[in-house]
Design a protein around this motif. Structure first.
Motif, mmCIF file in Angstrom:
data_model
loop_
_atom_site.group_PDB
_atom_site.id
_atom_site.type_symbol
_atom_site.label_atom_id
_atom_site.label_comp_id
_atom_site.label_asym_id
_atom_site.label_seq_id
_atom_site.Cartn_x
_atom_site.Cartn_y
_atom_site.Cartn_z
ATOM 1 N N GLY A 67 0.779 -1.226 0.000
ATOM 2 C CA GLY A 67 0.000 0.000 0.000
ATOM 3 C C GLY A 67 0.809 1.274 0.000
ATOM 4 N N ALA A 68 2.140 1.176 -0.050
ATOM 5 C CA ALA A 68 2.962 2.384 -0.100
ATOM 6 C C ALA A 68 2.703 3.133 -1.409
ATOM 7 N N GLN A 69 2.842 4.458 -1.373
ATOM 8 C CA GLN A 69 2.585 5.249 -2.561
ATOM 9 C C GLN A 69 3.798 6.092 -2.922
ATOM 10 N N SER A 70 3.871 6.402 -4.216
ATOM 11 C CA SER A 70 5.004 7.158 -4.729
ATOM 12 C C SER A 70 4.514 8.033 -5.876
ATOM 13 N N PRO A 71 5.087 9.231 -6.046
ATOM 14 C CA PRO A 71 4.659 10.090 -7.162
ATOM 15 C C PRO A 71 5.129 9.574 -8.521
ATOM 16 N N LYS A 72 6.067 8.624 -8.525
ATOM 17 C CA LYS A 72 6.553 8.051 -9.784
ATOM 18 C C LYS A 72 6.676 6.541 -9.636
ATOM 19 N N TRP A 73 6.813 5.892 -10.793
ATOM 20 C CA TRP A 73 6.913 4.430 -10.782
ATOM 21 C C TRP A 73 8.258 3.981 -10.254
ATOM 22 N N LEU A 74 8.251 2.937 -9.439
ATOM 23 C CA LEU A 74 9.471 2.353 -8.896
ATOM 24 C C LEU A 74 9.497 0.864 -9.223
ATOM 25 N N GLY A 75 10.646 0.362 -9.562
ATOM 26 C CA GLY A 75 10.764 -1.063 -9.848
ATOM 27 C C GLY A 75 10.688 -1.904 -8.602
ATOM 28 N N LYS A 76 11.325 -1.440 -7.520
ATOM 29 C CA LYS A 76 11.317 -2.158 -6.254
ATOM 30 C C LYS A 76 10.716 -1.278 -5.185
ATOM 31 N N CYS A 77 9.782 -1.825 -4.427
ATOM 32 C CA CYS A 77 9.125 -1.052 -3.369
ATOM 33 C C CYS A 77 10.094 -0.847 -2.210
ATOM 34 N N PRO A 78 10.342 0.375 -1.787
ATOM 35 C CA PRO A 78 11.265 0.604 -0.666
ATOM 36 C C PRO A 78 10.697 0.171 0.675
ATOM 37 N N SER A 79 9.387 -0.041 0.760
ATOM 38 C CA SER A 79 8.772 -0.412 2.031
ATOM 39 C C SER A 79 8.811 -1.915 2.276
ATOM 40 N N CYS A 80 8.363 -2.700 1.287
ATOM 41 C CA CYS A 80 8.271 -4.150 1.469
ATOM 42 C C CYS A 80 9.313 -4.931 0.685
ATOM 43 N N GLY A 81 10.005 -4.269 -0.255
ATOM 44 C CA GLY A 81 11.061 -4.934 -1.003
ATOM 45 C C GLY A 81 10.600 -5.760 -2.180
ATOM 46 N N GLU A 82 9.293 -5.754 -2.504
ATOM 47 C CA GLU A 82 8.794 -6.526 -3.633
ATOM 48 C C GLU A 82 9.064 -5.793 -4.947
ATOM 49 N N TRP A 83 9.216 -6.575 -6.006
ATOM 50 C CA TRP A 83 9.499 -6.016 -7.324
ATOM 51 C C TRP A 83 8.246 -5.954 -8.175
ATOM 52 N N ASN A 84 8.167 -4.904 -9.010
ATOM 53 C CA ASN A 84 7.109 -4.740 -10.021
ATOM 54 C C ASN A 84 5.709 -4.792 -9.406
ATOM 55 N N THR A 85 5.534 -4.118 -8.274
ATOM 56 C CA THR A 85 4.217 -4.081 -7.641
ATOM 57 C C THR A 85 3.557 -2.716 -7.720
ATOM 58 N N TYR A 86 4.235 -1.692 -8.273
ATOM 59 C CA TYR A 86 3.657 -0.349 -8.326
ATOM 60 C C TYR A 86 2.745 -0.226 -9.547
ATOM 61 N N VAL A 87 1.525 0.245 -9.287
ATOM 62 C CA VAL A 87 0.514 0.425 -10.335
ATOM 63 C C VAL A 87 0.002 1.859 -10.257
ATOM 64 N N GLU A 88 -0.150 2.482 -11.402
ATOM 65 C CA GLU A 88 -0.634 3.860 -11.450
ATOM 66 C C GLU A 88 -2.145 3.888 -11.307
ATOM 67 N N GLU A 89 -2.634 4.763 -10.426
ATOM 68 C CA GLU A 89 -4.067 4.907 -10.200
ATOM 69 C C GLU A 89 -4.420 6.390 -10.226
#
Length: 459
Positions: free
Chosen positions: A14-36
């Motif tokens: 559920g972490a949010q970012s103003p831009k797309w990230l390959g790896k989530c800095p909060s949970c460490g998972e890859w390719n989980t960021y989706v634009e909404e």
């Protein structure tokens, strides 16, 4: 015109970012960021109230000594298992999240509770089933209620409009992943929608004192779907566990702001619904007319509740090259450790033996106090000698072959005595200093695996 912007959300935490990230800095998972697309509406943003179903509580600061927590008694559901897990009943204004695998019985439990509270006005909101489907499920139950109202809706604003008209005492949402709010422009079930809908329901619950139950989906890993903040927002998180192909279900709590997190409830799934199991030990123990080898009874603790369960094992020579190690309901790694201890410290030749272990009743257990029962079951099957039917076990086995003490040994002994067992084998370090005269059951004290191995055949 409301301002519209896009934000990237991690679909795992559920972490949010103003831009797309390959790896989530909060949970460490890859390719989980989706634009909404998120639309901010300043007027009425996040407010559930449309006209005033109930009077809003005055938000004024109070001294801690002036707050009276006894002015709102808990609502008793007449379901002893659920009341125990919740800490004594439903707290006014609480937000309860219940999760579990598909088909485990979450909706059945919620509908059953709604019908049990026949003197309480309950609104059951379903976003997954139609009203006729809920009616068909209710017809199978022997319970009837004139105060259970059903609404098939997914829009939170439409739900709150009906709440103003009906003014319910308890609200059930099935499920939170199907709801969507007009304040957020994204699909139902997305991180932003789940968070926004939960925030609106939390505001409603706290301002009106109405208890709200949320049914939640889970992921393939067993965690509740949606952002982790969902579990932080609610007051209580319940997990409904069990194999849907078997009879018994376990309701346990992982978070409870109003009670203990060590309680659990056990249900039996039947055609007419879920039946609370008052004394699970009597049901989990198989009634046998003759003694069988490879069967031992262990005294375990599930939360604060003592249970006696049956451990079954089968040890036979391996017919293929590599011996099999199979465990059902028990940790396979711990079974391998106990097999190694039995071979090293007990002198048993298990290297070329197939070993199958099963916990009767379809339960999954992780209490180390069952180690002694597992070892007794394995020895019984290996030696082809049955364990006496009036004997049970409670003790942890260490790598050195020592029998270690376990906690709450008094509860385990009292439960074995209540169910008619004549003897219980425990670590001598667990009962040191205890008064054994108050028990009619004989307490056998052992300190090493060799003592248990020898005593098992002298009894």
């Amino acid at each position: 015109m409301a301002k519209t912007k896009t934000t990237f959300f991690c679909q795992n935490c559920g972490a949010q970012s103003p831009k797309w990230l390959g790896k989530c800095p909060s949970c460490g998972e890859w390719n989980t960021y989706v634009e909404e697309v998120v639309q901010k509406e300043e007027v009425g943003r996040g407010s559930w109230k449309q006209g005033g179903a109930k009077e809003k509580r005055a938000s004024v600061p109070k001294r801690l000594q002036e707050i009276n927590f006894e002015d709102q008694p808990r609502l008793i559901t007449h379901d002893a298992e659920l009341d125990r897990v919740l800490g004594g009943g439903i707290v006014a204004g609480s937000l309860v999240l219940i999760g579990g695998e598909p088909g485990i019985g979450k909706s059945t439990l919620m509908l059953q509770i709604a019908l049990m509270l026949n003197q309480t006005k309950i609104l059951y909101v379903s976003g997954e089933e139609s009203e006729s489907q809920i009616k068909m499920r209710a017809e199978r139950m022997p319970l009837k209620s004139e105060n259970c109202y059903v609404l098939s809706e997914t829009n939170t604003q439409a739900i709150f409009q009906q709440i103003e008209v009906l003014n319910p005492d308890v609200l059930v949402i099935d499920s939170i992943q199907t709801l969507h709010s007009k304040h957020v422009e994204s699909a139902a079930g997305s991180v932003s929608q789940v968070r926004e809908c939960t925030a609106e329901l939390m505001k409603f619950a706290k301002e009106t004192g109405t208890p709200v139950f949320l049914v939640g989906h889970i992921t393939k890993d067993g965690a509740i779907a949606g952002p982790k903040v969902l579990e932080h927002m609610v007051d209580t998180v319940l997990q409904f566990e069990g194999d849907r192909h078997l009879t018994y279900r376990i309701l346990r709590t992982s978070k409870n702001r109003f009670g203990s997190t060590h309680e659990l409830g056990i249900y039996e799934m039947r055609t007419e619904g879920l039946r609370p199991v008052a004394n699970p030990s009597e049901i989990l123990l198989t009634q046998r007319e003759e003694l069988l080898n490879g069967v031992a009874i262990g005294a375990m603790m599930e939360g604060n509740r003592p249970l006696l369960i049956e451990i079954q094992s089968l040890v036979s020579p391996a017919t293929y090259g590599t011996p099999q190690r199979s465990s059902t309901g028990h940790d396979a790694k711990r079974l391998n450790m106990l097999l190694a201890v039995l071979e090293k410290r007990g002198g048993m030749r298990l290297g070329q033996q197939d070993v199958f272990l099963n916990v009767a009743g379809g339960l999954r257990v992780d209490d180390p106090a069952l180690d002694l029962a597992v070892c007794a079951s394995l020895i019984s099957s290996y030696e082809d000698t049955p364990v006496p039917s009036d004997l049970c076990f409670a003790g942890e086995v260490g790598l050195g072959g020592e029998i270690r003490a376990v906690h709450r040994i008094e509860n385990r002994i009292a439960e074995a005595e209540k169910l008619g067992f004549k003897r219980i084998m425990v670590s001598k370090y667990a009962v040191k200093g205890m008064d054994m005269t108050k028990y009619s059951i004989k307490v056998i004290q052992v300190s090493k695996l060799e003592e248990m191995y020898q005593g098992l055949f002298l009894l």
